[in-house]
Every structure is written in structure tokens, then in C-alpha cells.
Design an enzyme around this catalytic site. Structure first.
Site, PDB file in Angstrom:
ATOM      1  N   HIS A  37       0.844  -1.194   0.000  1.00 49.28           N
ATOM      2  CA  HIS A  37       0.000   0.000   0.000  1.00 49.28           C
ATOM      3  C   HIS A  37       0.877   1.240   0.000  1.00 49.28           C
ATOM      4  O   HIS A  37       2.073   1.185   0.283  1.00 49.28           O
ATOM      5  CB  HIS A  37      -0.955   0.009   1.203  1.00 49.28           C
ATOM      6  CG  HIS A  37      -0.313   0.459   2.469  1.00 49.28           C
ATOM      7  ND1 HIS A  37      -0.271   1.781   2.850  1.00 49.28           N
ATOM      8  CD2 HIS A  37       0.339  -0.216   3.427  1.00 49.28           C
ATOM      9  CE1 HIS A  37       0.377   1.887   4.003  1.00 49.28           C
ATOM     10  NE2 HIS A  37       0.757   0.687   4.365  1.00 49.28           N
ATOM     11  N   CYS A  38       0.249   2.374  -0.348  1.00 46.24           N
ATOM     12  CA  CYS A  38       0.959   3.657  -0.350  1.00 46.24           C
ATOM     13  C   CYS A  38       0.047   4.694   0.295  1.00 46.24           C
ATOM     14  O   CYS A  38      -0.632   4.386   1.265  1.00 46.24           O
ATOM     15  CB  CYS A  38       1.356   4.036  -1.772  1.00 46.24           C
ATOM     16  SG  CYS A  38      -0.045   4.130  -2.909  1.00 46.24           S
ATOM     17  N   GLN A  39       0.023   5.906  -0.237  1.00 47.09           N
ATOM     18  CA  GLN A  39      -0.833   6.949   0.330  1.00 47.09           C
ATOM     19  C   GLN A  39      -2.218   6.969  -0.325  1.00 47.09           C
ATOM     20  O   GLN A  39      -3.217   7.082   0.351  1.00 47.09           O
ATOM     21  CB  GLN A  39      -0.160   8.320   0.165  1.00 47.09           C
ATOM     22  CG  GLN A  39      -0.926   9.484   0.798  1.00 47.09           C
ATOM     23  CD  GLN A  39      -0.970   9.414   2.320  1.00 47.09           C
ATOM     24  OE1 GLN A  39      -0.048   8.914   2.963  1.00 47.09           O
ATOM     25  NE2 GLN A  39      -2.054   9.894   2.894  1.00 47.09           N
TER      26      GLN A  39
END
Length: 119
Positions: free
Chosen positions: A81-83
């Protein structure tokens, strides 16, 4: 050639695993500064531009650098995941290309997680 469909995991599915599943490997592909400002509990920070290098390391090197066991190729709960979702999707595709058959992206990303968790 068929377009690779990135496997995804929902907030509810991830919430059920965080802190409860010993086999969850949650990789946060945001930059170090973003990670330092808040992250999902138990996640490991491996910035997107280093994911391929990290997943190419020997299990010993990976453990020494990141402090967690390197996921197996068939790890059942490997989540990126990221932002906002885009970098997580790119990392998940890269992992699939490298043979991590069950890798999934959390498209809601840290933005959704922090909103739902009130952080």
C-alpha cells in the site's frame, strides 16, 4: 497479451488481518518521510523504487535490513500500500512479475486507513 488484474484487499479484510495474522506481510511503499508521519501498525517501509531490490534479496539480507522475514513466493497475505493507491498498485504488479502469486494491493491506502482509524 492480457492485462494483469491487480489483486486487491479491502479495508475490512486488511483490518481483520492487522495485528491478528502472523502471516501478514504489509509493505508500505511510500517514502521514508511519509512513513514516519504515520503508518498502518505492523507495516514495513520499503519505498517503491526499492521494492524490486528488496524482493530480490536473500532472506538473510531482507531480515537484516527490514527486521522482518522475507515473504515466500506463495505468501498468502502479502499486501502493498501507499498513500492513495497508485504506488501500491505498481509495487503489487512488480511483485506479481517476480513470482509473488498472491500479492495484493490495498487501494484505499493509508489515506483510507487513517480516515477510518481516526488518526
Amino acid at each position: 497479451m492480457a492485462k494483469t488484474v491487480t489483486k486487491v484487499i479491502s479495508y475490512a479484510e486488511l483490518k481483520a488481518l492487522v495485528g491478528k495474522s502472523p502471516s501478514l506481510v504489509l509493505i508500505d511503499v511510500r517514502g521514508n518521510g511519509e512513513y514516519a508521519n504515520g503508518h498502518i501498525p505492523g507495516s514495513v517501509n520499503i519505498p517503491l523504487d526499492t521494492v524490486e531490490t528488496a524482493l530480490s534479496m536473500s532472506p538473510e539480507e531482507f531480515k537484516a535490513k527490514y527486521g522482518v522475514t522475507k515473504p515466500q513466493m506463495d505468501a498468502p497475505e502479502l499486501v502493498f500500500h501507499c498513500q492513495l493507491g497508485r504506488r501500491g498498485e505498481m509495487a503489487t504488479k512488480k511483485a506479481h512479475e517476480m513470482g509473488y502469486i498472491n500479492a495484493r494491493n490495498y487501494p484505499g491506502a493509508y489515506k483510507e486507513w487513517s480516515e477510518k482509524e481516526g488518526k
